[in-house]
Design a protein around this motif. Structure first.
Motif, PDB file in Angstrom:
ATOM      1  N   PRO A  94       1.259  -1.155  -0.136  1.00  0.00           N
ATOM      2  CA  PRO A  94      -0.029  -0.292   0.076  1.00  0.00           C
ATOM      3  C   PRO A  94       1.088   1.084  -0.235  1.00  0.00           C
ATOM      4  O   PRO A  94       1.752   0.987   0.340  1.00  0.00           O
ATOM      5  N   VAL A  95       0.353   2.462  -0.944  1.00  0.00           N
ATOM      6  CA  VAL A  95       0.672   3.430  -0.761  1.00  0.00           C
ATOM      7  C   VAL A  95       0.703   3.945   1.005  1.00  0.00           C
ATOM      8  O   VAL A  95      -0.455   4.289   1.715  1.00  0.00           O
ATOM      9  N   THR A  96       2.529   4.624   1.656  1.00  0.00           N
ATOM     10  CA  THR A  96       2.044   5.257   3.022  1.00  0.00           C
ATOM     11  C   THR A  96       1.015   6.568   2.376  1.00  0.00           C
ATOM     12  O   THR A  96       0.842   7.020   1.448  1.00  0.00           O
ATOM     13  N   PRO A  97       0.956   6.692   3.755  1.00  0.00           N
ATOM     14  CA  PRO A  97      -0.338   8.091   3.679  1.00  0.00           C
ATOM     15  C   PRO A  97       0.311   9.248   3.358  1.00  0.00           C
ATOM     16  O   PRO A  97      -0.514   9.761   2.735  1.00  0.00           O
ATOM     17  N   ALA A  98       1.806   9.368   3.601  1.00  0.00           N
ATOM     18  CA  ALA A  98       2.513  10.574   2.874  1.00  0.00           C
ATOM     19  C   ALA A  98       2.113  11.058   1.861  1.00  0.00           C
ATOM     20  O   ALA A  98       2.374  11.335   1.395  1.00  0.00           O
ATOM     21  N   GLY A  99       2.026   9.781   0.950  1.00  0.00           N
ATOM     22  CA  GLY A  99       2.464   9.535  -0.424  1.00  0.00           C
ATOM     23  C   GLY A  99       1.461   9.247  -1.359  1.00  0.00           C
ATOM     24  O   GLY A  99       1.169   9.964  -1.883  1.00  0.00           O
ATOM     25  N   ARG A 100       0.608   8.781   0.058  1.00  0.00           N
ATOM     26  CA  ARG A 100      -0.580   9.381  -1.000  1.00  0.00           C
ATOM     27  C   ARG A 100      -1.568  10.947  -0.947  1.00  0.00           C
ATOM     28  O   ARG A 100      -2.376  11.759  -1.936  1.00  0.00           O
TER      29      ARG A 100
ATOM     30  N   ILE B 264       0.484  13.949  12.974  1.00  0.00           N
ATOM     31  CA  ILE B 264      -0.508  14.575  12.237  1.00  0.00           C
ATOM     32  C   ILE B 264      -1.144  14.335  11.044  1.00  0.00           C
ATOM     33  O   ILE B 264      -2.643  13.938  10.430  1.00  0.00           O
ATOM     34  N   GLY B 265      -0.274  14.543   9.695  1.00  0.00           N
ATOM     35  CA  GLY B 265      -0.312  14.366   8.863  1.00  0.00           C
ATOM     36  C   GLY B 265      -0.865  13.024   8.576  1.00  0.00           C
ATOM     37  O   GLY B 265      -2.118  12.723   7.794  1.00  0.00           O
ATOM     38  N   ASP B 266      -0.572  12.075   9.277  1.00  0.00           N
ATOM     39  CA  ASP B 266       0.181  11.046   8.571  1.00  0.00           C
ATOM     40  C   ASP B 266      -1.759  10.431   9.376  1.00  0.00           C
ATOM     41  O   ASP B 266      -2.346   9.341   8.881  1.00  0.00           O
ATOM     42  N   LEU B 267      -1.742  10.264  10.415  1.00  0.00           N
ATOM     43  CA  LEU B 267      -3.168  10.478  11.087  1.00  0.00           C
ATOM     44  C   LEU B 267      -4.250  10.556  10.320  1.00  0.00           C
ATOM     45  O   LEU B 267      -5.238  10.369  10.056  1.00  0.00           O
ATOM     46  N   ALA B 268      -4.367  11.954  10.202  1.00  0.00           N
ATOM     47  CA  ALA B 268      -5.475  12.903   8.890  1.00  0.00           C
ATOM     48  C   ALA B 268      -5.444  12.162   7.584  1.00  0.00           C
ATOM     49  O   ALA B 268      -6.959  11.548   7.658  1.00  0.00           O
ATOM     50  N   MET B 269      -4.123  11.527   6.796  1.00  0.00           N
ATOM     51  CA  MET B 269      -4.666  10.891   5.916  1.00  0.00           C
ATOM     52  C   MET B 269      -5.192   9.167   5.860  1.00  0.00           C
ATOM     53  O   MET B 269      -6.244   9.261   5.581  1.00  0.00           O
ATOM     54  N   SER B 270      -5.058   8.978   7.186  1.00  0.00           N
ATOM     55  CA  SER B 270      -5.466   7.053   7.544  1.00  0.00           C
ATOM     56  C   SER B 270      -6.831   7.585   7.620  1.00  0.00           C
ATOM     57  O   SER B 270      -7.409   6.678   7.456  1.00  0.00           O
ATOM     58  N   TRP B 271      -7.449   8.768   8.543  1.00  0.00           N
ATOM     59  CA  TRP B 271      -8.855   8.910   9.617  1.00  0.00           C
ATOM     60  C   TRP B 271      -9.822   9.735   8.591  1.00  0.00           C
ATOM     61  O   TRP B 271     -10.631   9.702   8.254  1.00  0.00           O
ATOM     62  N   LEU B 272      -9.055  10.492   7.693  1.00  0.00           N
ATOM     63  CA  LEU B 272      -9.926  11.420   6.918  1.00  0.00           C
ATOM     64  C   LEU B 272      -9.815  11.184   5.708  1.00  0.00           C
ATOM     65  O   LEU B 272     -10.834  11.490   4.579  1.00  0.00           O
ATOM     66  N   GLY B 273      -9.353  10.916   4.742  1.00  0.00           N
ATOM     67  CA  GLY B 273      -8.547  10.298   3.728  1.00  0.00           C
ATOM     68  C   GLY B 273      -8.039  11.839   2.917  1.00  0.00           C
ATOM     69  O   GLY B 273      -7.580  13.041   3.807  1.00  0.00           O
ATOM     70  N   PRO B 274      -7.097  11.540   1.762  1.00  0.00           N
ATOM     71  CA  PRO B 274      -6.709  11.923   1.025  1.00  0.00           C
ATOM     72  C   PRO B 274      -7.743  13.374   0.797  1.00  0.00           C
ATOM     73  O   PRO B 274      -6.693  14.479   0.554  1.00  0.00           O
TER      74      PRO B 274
END
Length: 465
Positions: free
Chosen positions: A12-18, A357-367
């Motif tokens: 899977p693409v990492t949250p930062a990558g997304r 925070i960026g990692d969690l926001a991408m994981s919880w809220l989506g791109p």
């Protein structure tokens, strides 16, 4: 982007990558390597084909999307010829007709990369990287999507293709270890440091929150904003001497190269604003930039697979700059002020906080929502700044001695982005600007160069007294 069922071996693409794949950013890193000799395409292809670059999964995987819309990497066979784009014609640049041959060559390459920086995506039917060969200008331009990794890891994987000129069997020397700071002292000292860290972290985290909502820099002649990422670009280069930076660094106790870099940016932007503003520089003007901070514990080419395994691992610090006229003042005040500000940042967990925070926001809220929040922060600040350490000695790529290494990224809502790469005693800053907002990036580059020279002369004068 093609749809495909996910297999066990897919990654899977990492949250930062997304985040970097989101429409608001879609960020591509450009690394310019200019050779001193003409490019030998066969030798270059052979070097890349046998390097760690093509052996790494990120550089030999397609970007795919599952039925739920989540991106992942799917291994594929790399056809190197599809990634090489050979430009045989000379690129005509628009500039000063009285400029020297080297300046004309540099302007032509900068113009080519500036044009690539706007609305020139990478094709999704092959791994997300390309190599443009400007044969007449002896330049190789690597285009690598930011989703593959951050500037540190990608620079390292490119340098793994190179060898030192003084020792052709040895890779470049770019080994540095992050200093975690002094942790000694008695329990009271440690407690005070922890309390200061928590206090600074809270203050800086609050500012991040405000930047994502309503807090915005005062508008100046270098301000960008929503939609500016689509505007045409210009690219110029400020050339700094590492030795000059060392002289300035020694003038202030415990100053670092990043402090000097911040001081040069502060002084250079002040000079430019004073020149461009109709009524002169506004009194008490503060502007803010986004500074990229490496969060890796160490950088070692020998551990390259682990270095790039986690993709993007960097945080962001908000870098406030106080702009003022320097006439009559001590130029080293820029460095003292920059050091004081950066020291406060270092005592906090701001960079780590922004990454998490960026990692969690991408994981919880989506791109969609994570991209919107990051886009707001960029629109509410004025510039982007980063610094990547390059090799300390002269190197060669496919047997061709390298004249310089420079880097920049594709367009952001900022009208000004600055990326510094050091190489063999010099530090070049690529200034990518929105040309309708900053029409004269060459003059801005000279403001940075003059700022360093002025600080060096002040440092030498101070050392004599």
């Amino acid at each position: 982007m093609p749809l495909s069922p996910v297999s066990v071996s897919d990654e899977p693409v990492t949250p930062a990558g997304r985040l970097f794949l989101s429409p608001e950013f879609d960020t591509i890193i450009h690394c310019i390597i200019r050779g001193k000799d003409p490019i030998n395409i066969d030798a270059l292809k052979s070097t890349i084909a046998s390097s760690l670059m093509l052996k790494h999964p990120r550089f030999s995987s397609l970007l795919m999307r599952d039925r739920h819309g989540r991106e992942y990497w799917k291994r594929t066979q790399v056809d190197l010829d599809r990634h090489l784009i050979v430009i045989n014609n000379r690129i005509e640049s628009v500039g000063d007709s009285s400029a020297g041959e080297d300046d004309e060559e540099e302007a032509a390459v900068n113009q080519y990369v500036a044009d690539l920086s706007v609305s020139t995506p990478l094709s999704a039917d092959k791994p997300l990287w390309e190599l443009h060969l400007l044969m007449v200008h002896r330049c190789a331009v690597f285009r690598i999507h930011h989703a593959l990794g951050d500037g540190v890891s990608l620079m390292s994987i490119l340098l793994a293709c190179c060898r030192r000129i003084d020792d052709p069997e040895a890779p470049p020397t770019v080994i540095t270890k992050r200093d975690s700071g002094p942790m000694g002292g008695n329990w009271w000292d440690r407690l005070c440091r922890v309390l200061m860290m928590l206090c600074f972290t809270f203050v800086f985290a609050l500012e991040f929150t405000l930047r994502a909502t309503w807090l915005r820099d005062r508008t100046t002649v270098i301000s960008g904003g929503a939609g500016v990422e689509l505007w045409p670009r210009k690219l110029a280069t400020a050339k700094l001497s590492i030795q000059d930076m060392k002289v300035v660094k020694m003038a202030v106790h415990n100053a670092s190269f990043n402090d000097v870099f911040s001081a040069v940016v502060s002084s250079g932007i002040s000079r430019y604003l004073d020149h461009r503003s109709q009524n002169g520089l506004q009194k008490g003007l503060w502007i803010t930039g986004e500074a990229m901070v490496n969060l890796r514990k160490q950088l070692m080419l020998e551990d390259l697979p682990n270095l790039i395994k986690r993709g993007n691992k960097f945080g962001v610090m908000l870098l406030p700059i106080y702009c003022h006229k320097s006439s009559g003042d001590d130029p080293l005040q820029y460095l003292k002020r920059a050091k004081k500000m950066v020291d406060c940042k270092k005592q906090s967990l701001e960079a780590a906080f922004s990454y998490k925070i960026g990692d969690l926001a991408m994981s919880w809220l989506g791109p969609k929502y994570a991209g919107f929040l990051n886009y707001r922060i960029v629109c509410n600040t004025t510039f982007t700044i980063s610094n990547v350490i390059g090799p300390q000695e002269q190197i060669a790529l496919a047997g061709n001695p390298v004249a310089y290494i420079r880097a920049n990224t594709s367009s952001l809502p900022h009208a000004l982005t600055m990326h510094m790469v050091s190489y063999a005693g010099r530090a070049d800053i690529q200034l990518l600007v929105a040309r309708d907002i900053i029409p004269d990036p060459g003059f801005l580059a000279k403001c940075f160069e003059d700022a360093l020279i002025e600080m060096k002369e002040a440092a030498l004068a101070t050392a004599k007294t």
